[in-house]
Design a protein around this motif. Sequence first.
Motif, PDB file in Angstrom:
ATOM      1  N   LYS A  34       5.412   6.099   8.446  1.00  0.00           N
ATOM      2  CA  LYS A  34       5.473   7.512   8.071  1.00  0.00           C
ATOM      3  C   LYS A  34       5.651   7.731   6.578  1.00  0.00           C
ATOM      4  CE  LYS A  34       4.847   8.805  12.257  1.00  0.00           C
ATOM      5  NZ  LYS A  34       3.465   9.239  12.621  1.00  0.00           N
ATOM      6  N   ASP A  35       6.119   6.728   5.862  1.00  0.00           N
ATOM      7  CA  ASP A  35       6.304   6.899   4.421  1.00  0.00           C
ATOM      8  C   ASP A  35       5.056   6.534   3.623  1.00  0.00           C
ATOM      9  OD1 ASP A  35       6.424   4.174   4.919  1.00  0.00           O
ATOM     10  OD2 ASP A  35       7.977   3.790   3.416  1.00  0.00           O
ATOM     11  N   ILE A  36       3.961   6.279   4.307  1.00  0.00           N
ATOM     12  CA  ILE A  36       2.711   5.939   3.634  1.00  0.00           C
ATOM     13  C   ILE A  36       1.731   7.102   3.774  1.00  0.00           C
ATOM     14  CG2 ILE A  36       0.730   4.372   3.622  1.00  0.00           C
ATOM     15  CD1 ILE A  36       2.550   2.118   4.359  1.00  0.00           C
ATOM     16  N   ALA A  83       0.828  -1.205   0.000  1.00  0.00           N
ATOM     17  CA  ALA A  83       0.000   0.000   0.000  1.00  0.00           C
ATOM     18  C   ALA A  83       0.867   1.261   0.000  1.00  0.00           C
ATOM     19  CB  ALA A  83      -0.919   0.016   1.215  1.00  0.00           C
ATOM     20  N   VAL A  84       0.456   2.252  -0.761  1.00  0.00           N
ATOM     21  CA  VAL A  84       1.100   3.568  -0.698  1.00  0.00           C
ATOM     22  C   VAL A  84       0.235   4.564   0.060  1.00  0.00           C
ATOM     23  CG1 VAL A  84       2.453   3.242  -2.794  1.00  0.00           C
ATOM     24  CG2 VAL A  84       0.188   4.296  -2.952  1.00  0.00           C
ATOM     25  N   ALA A  85      -1.002   4.149   0.409  1.00  0.00           N
ATOM     26  CA  ALA A  85      -1.892   5.038   1.162  1.00  0.00           C
ATOM     27  C   ALA A  85      -2.858   4.218   1.999  1.00  0.00           C
ATOM     28  CB  ALA A  85      -2.669   5.954   0.211  1.00  0.00           C
ATOM     29  N   TYR A  86      -3.258   4.806   3.114  1.00  0.00           N
ATOM     30  CA  TYR A  86      -4.362   4.268   3.925  1.00  0.00           C
ATOM     31  C   TYR A  86      -5.414   5.357   4.083  1.00  0.00           C
ATOM     32  CZ  TYR A  86      -1.680   0.125   5.181  1.00  0.00           C
ATOM     33  OH  TYR A  86      -0.972  -1.052   5.138  1.00  0.00           O
ATOM     34  N   LYS A  87      -6.689   4.932   4.040  1.00  0.00           N
ATOM     35  CA  LYS A  87      -7.796   5.888   4.084  1.00  0.00           C
ATOM     36  C   LYS A  87      -8.823   5.455   5.129  1.00  0.00           C
ATOM     37  CE  LYS A  87     -10.970   5.873   0.839  1.00  0.00           C
ATOM     38  NZ  LYS A  87     -12.203   5.679   1.666  1.00  0.00           N
ATOM     39  N   PRO A  88      -8.674   5.900   6.358  1.00  0.00           N
ATOM     40  CA  PRO A  88      -9.749   5.658   7.317  1.00  0.00           C
ATOM     41  C   PRO A  88     -10.980   6.488   6.955  1.00  0.00           C
ATOM     42  CG  PRO A  88      -7.679   6.216   8.438  1.00  0.00           C
ATOM     43  CD  PRO A  88      -7.501   6.554   6.987  1.00  0.00           C
ATOM     44  N   ASN A  89     -12.127   5.832   6.873  1.00  0.00           N
ATOM     45  CA  ASN A  89     -13.385   6.547   6.705  1.00  0.00           C
ATOM     46  C   ASN A  89     -13.823   7.011   8.097  1.00  0.00           C
ATOM     47  OD1 ASN A  89     -16.197   7.159   6.538  1.00  0.00           O
ATOM     48  ND2 ASN A  89     -16.283   6.069   4.599  1.00  0.00           N
TER      49      ASN A  89
END
Length: 271
Positions: A84-86, A54-60
């Motif tokens: 921290k690099d995500i 993953a390059v990103a995480y998206k909590p709704n």
Amino acid sequence: MDKKTLFGNIQRKASFLCVGLDTDLAKIPSHLLKEADPIFAFNREIIDKTADFAVAYKPNIAFYEALGPKGWESLQKTLEYIPKDIFTIADAKRGDIGNTSKLYAKAFFEQMDFDSITVAPYMGKDSVSPFLEFKDKWVILLALTSNEGSKDFQVLGTEGGKPLFQQVLEKSQQWGTDDNLMYVVGATRGEKIAEVRKYAPDHFFLVPGVGAQGGSLEEVAKYGMNKSCGLLVNSSRGIIYASEDKDFGDRARVEAEKLQQEMAKLLEQYC
């Protein structure tokens, strides 16, 4: 996180995968309910197993604020646990009069230190600009979404015949740049992604709708990718709820890796 760093991470991981942390107490494996913080315990395992891809995480944010103070604590712990690099996305869909938006921006960018936040553009420039004042932070503006109700307003013709989403794209580029402004573009119709890309050639798109909602990753890349990739493709349920049992983390990893492997081929083909 600036655009160069984000693209560098995409190249390094050969991935433009965003994992949506839509964590629901009613859906997580039952053994986690014995934990002091079941939401964080679930998220921690998902992050541990998918961070390679993953390059990103998206909590709704709705899934957390619905739980009151405990939910906000789980969200903060989750945010601090993400490497921290995500890239981190607060899927909050905020947007209000200027002084209120300024406080929303301070909450998510200063207090919680997210890299970005989703924002609704309906109230115009003064509701969006406060979010754009923070260095190396991003606004992800709702442009053309994939939900059924998107047809109610987003594709309606405005004066001059332009659909509303096109007006949003053109006007908002007067407020920010491709270094601090992204757009939410739904994945369920590839030709629409191509249409949006015409009006925003250099911006990143956050693309939900791949996987459980039926969107095609290949179509998204074909119609939406640019020279800097320009895509963060989100998968939530297809990854985090791949299993209801104790192996949920391992199953999430399998699904995340499948997407990453497909993304690697698409990056080589189109970017």
